[in-house]
Design a protein around this motif. Structure first.
Motif, PDB file in Angstrom:
ATOM      1  N   ARG A  31      83.358  53.000  37.541  1.00 33.28           N
ATOM      2  CA  ARG A  31      82.717  52.047  38.455  1.00 33.28           C
ATOM      3  C   ARG A  31      81.240  51.868  38.113  1.00 33.28           C
ATOM      4  O   ARG A  31      80.553  52.829  37.776  1.00 33.28           O
ATOM      5  CB  ARG A  31      82.873  52.501  39.894  1.00 33.28           C
ATOM      6  CG  ARG A  31      84.313  52.380  40.384  1.00 33.28           C
ATOM      7  CD  ARG A  31      84.465  52.812  41.810  1.00 33.28           C
ATOM      8  NE  ARG A  31      85.801  52.524  42.304  1.00 33.28           N
ATOM      9  CZ  ARG A  31      86.313  53.040  43.410  1.00 33.28           C
ATOM     10  NH1 ARG A  31      85.597  53.864  44.135  1.00 33.28           N
ATOM     11  NH2 ARG A  31      87.534  52.725  43.791  1.00 33.28           N
ATOM     12  N   TYR A  33      77.709  49.658  39.548  1.00 29.70           N
ATOM     13  CA  TYR A  33      77.143  48.929  40.684  1.00 29.70           C
ATOM     14  C   TYR A  33      75.772  48.376  40.321  1.00 29.70           C
ATOM     15  O   TYR A  33      75.018  49.014  39.578  1.00 29.70           O
ATOM     16  CB  TYR A  33      76.952  49.873  41.888  1.00 29.70           C
ATOM     17  CG  TYR A  33      78.175  50.628  42.312  1.00 29.70           C
ATOM     18  CD1 TYR A  33      78.593  51.752  41.607  1.00 29.70           C
ATOM     19  CD2 TYR A  33      78.906  50.239  43.422  1.00 29.70           C
ATOM     20  CE1 TYR A  33      79.716  52.459  41.994  1.00 29.70           C
ATOM     21  CE2 TYR A  33      80.031  50.945  43.824  1.00 29.70           C
ATOM     22  CZ  TYR A  33      80.426  52.050  43.103  1.00 29.70           C
ATOM     23  OH  TYR A  33      81.543  52.750  43.496  1.00 29.70           O
ATOM     24  N   TYR A  35      72.330  47.129  42.457  1.00 29.56           N
ATOM     25  CA  TYR A  35      71.621  47.062  43.731  1.00 29.56           C
ATOM     26  C   TYR A  35      70.257  46.413  43.482  1.00 29.56           C
ATOM     27  O   TYR A  35      69.702  46.492  42.391  1.00 29.56           O
ATOM     28  CB  TYR A  35      71.374  48.469  44.304  1.00 29.56           C
ATOM     29  CG  TYR A  35      72.582  49.116  44.928  1.00 29.56           C
ATOM     30  CD1 TYR A  35      73.568  49.714  44.151  1.00 29.56           C
ATOM     31  CD2 TYR A  35      72.734  49.140  46.314  1.00 29.56           C
ATOM     32  CE1 TYR A  35      74.673  50.323  44.739  1.00 29.56           C
ATOM     33  CE2 TYR A  35      73.835  49.745  46.900  1.00 29.56           C
ATOM     34  CZ  TYR A  35      74.791  50.326  46.104  1.00 29.56           C
ATOM     35  OH  TYR A  35      75.891  50.919  46.693  1.00 29.56           O
ATOM     36  N   PHE A  45      73.123  46.373  48.213  1.00 25.61           N
ATOM     37  CA  PHE A  45      74.243  46.185  47.300  1.00 25.61           C
ATOM     38  C   PHE A  45      74.321  44.735  46.837  1.00 25.61           C
ATOM     39  O   PHE A  45      74.197  43.800  47.622  1.00 25.61           O
ATOM     40  CB  PHE A  45      75.534  46.566  48.031  1.00 25.61           C
ATOM     41  CG  PHE A  45      76.797  46.195  47.310  1.00 25.61           C
ATOM     42  CD1 PHE A  45      77.523  45.088  47.690  1.00 25.61           C
ATOM     43  CD2 PHE A  45      77.261  46.964  46.260  1.00 25.61           C
ATOM     44  CE1 PHE A  45      78.685  44.733  47.053  1.00 25.61           C
ATOM     45  CE2 PHE A  45      78.435  46.621  45.605  1.00 25.61           C
ATOM     46  CZ  PHE A  45      79.149  45.511  46.002  1.00 25.61           C
ATOM     47  N   TYR A  48      79.839  45.116  42.337  1.00 26.15           N
ATOM     48  CA  TYR A  48      80.342  46.277  41.616  1.00 26.15           C
ATOM     49  C   TYR A  48      81.555  45.933  40.777  1.00 26.15           C
ATOM     50  O   TYR A  48      82.279  44.969  41.064  1.00 26.15           O
ATOM     51  CB  TYR A  48      80.607  47.452  42.562  1.00 26.15           C
ATOM     52  CG  TYR A  48      82.030  47.650  43.035  1.00 26.15           C
ATOM     53  CD1 TYR A  48      82.483  47.039  44.195  1.00 26.15           C
ATOM     54  CD2 TYR A  48      82.891  48.502  42.350  1.00 26.15           C
ATOM     55  CE1 TYR A  48      83.766  47.239  44.650  1.00 26.15           C
ATOM     56  CE2 TYR A  48      84.178  48.713  42.802  1.00 26.15           C
ATOM     57  CZ  TYR A  48      84.614  48.088  43.959  1.00 26.15           C
ATOM     58  OH  TYR A  48      85.892  48.300  44.403  1.00 26.15           O
ATOM     59  N   GLU A  56      83.732  43.027  43.830  1.00 27.96           N
ATOM     60  CA  GLU A  56      83.056  42.598  45.052  1.00 27.96           C
ATOM     61  C   GLU A  56      81.668  42.066  44.720  1.00 27.96           C
ATOM     62  O   GLU A  56      80.974  42.606  43.855  1.00 27.96           O
ATOM     63  CB  GLU A  56      82.939  43.750  46.048  1.00 27.96           C
ATOM     64  CG  GLU A  56      82.430  43.322  47.422  1.00 27.96           C
ATOM     65  CD  GLU A  56      82.422  44.453  48.437  1.00 27.96           C
ATOM     66  OE1 GLU A  56      82.899  45.553  48.119  1.00 27.96           O
ATOM     67  OE2 GLU A  56      81.924  44.228  49.545  1.00 27.96           O
TER      68      GLU A  56
END
Lengths: 113, 117
Positions: A31, A33, A35, A45, A48, A56
């Protein structure tokens, strides 16, 4: 060093220009992400990925923002037609699926003049 | 929607003393995780400690402990024997453990801790 790395660390650009940030996650982490953190605030956020799939996206991610993770390895975050409000620290993090603990990079600081 | 509240914008502590940083949270999910991160001026977010919503005991990691009070929805960080290197921004964060959430974190606004010699 086997941590999360981000490039460039600092970017100064003029309004209207495009910028791209790169993130190399910890190699075994599925994973990834992105930010965004503005001065005096906590990270927010953006999006991701699990492997190469973008699962998302936050409503903060306007049409001018696009993120990719080809082949499930590194990721890029591109901002088109930058605005002064885009000035922020862009943080990348990765995590293994099992524990979910996020490991952050040192961030890419964007200044839009 | 999840929300994290850190009501102390700044805290000061004398070196070698203990300090408590407050964090309250709001969620309707029964399963969640609570985290504390440290962010020095260099910008990197450093993981400190984790508490799961079903954990019976408060988490501890070296000089860090998490005072978890589920009924009050609070997850305060206690730093014992403060050191000058502890001066940094501290963020409380919550993870929604639903399958669809992808383990993303919701952060509070942070507390700037200054350790005085």
């Amino acid at each position: 060093d086997t941590g999360v790395s981000q490039d460039p660390r600092h970017k100064i650009t003029k309004r209207g220009q495009n910028v791209t940030f790169r993130c190399d996650p910890i190699s075994e982490h599925n994973r990834l992400y992105w930010y965004r953190q503005t001065l005096g605030q906590g990270p927010e956020f953006l999006t991701y990925f699990q492997n190469e799939a973008q699962l998302e996206k936050s409503r903060l991610l306007s049409d001018r923002f696009s993120a990719e993770r080809p082949k499930g390895s590194f990721s890029t975050l591109e901002i088109q037609r930058t605005e002064q409000g885009d000035s922020a620290m862009y943080l990348c993090a990765s995590s293994p699926v099992l524990t979910g603990e996020l490991f952050f990079g040192e961030g890419s600081r964007l200044t839009v003049l | 929607a999840q929300k994290i509240t850190q009501t102390q914008p700044g805290m000061f502590v004398q070196e070698k003393e203990a300090v408590t940083l407050d964090c309250t949270y709001d969620t309707s999910d029964p399963s969640y995780g609570l985290f504390w991160y440290k962010q020095p001026s260099s910008g990197e977010m450093i993981f400190l400690i984790y508490q799961g919503s079903y954990d019976q005991q408060n988490a501890t990691e070296g000089r860090y402990s998490l005072n978890f009070q589920k009924a009050r929805k609070s997850a305060n960080l206690v730093i014992s024997a403060s050191q000058l290197g502890d001066s940094a921004m501290y963020f409380c964060a919550m993870r929604d453990d639903k399958e669809t959430s992808g383990s993303r974190l919701t952060f509070g606004e942070g507390t700037q801790l200054t350790v005085n010699p």
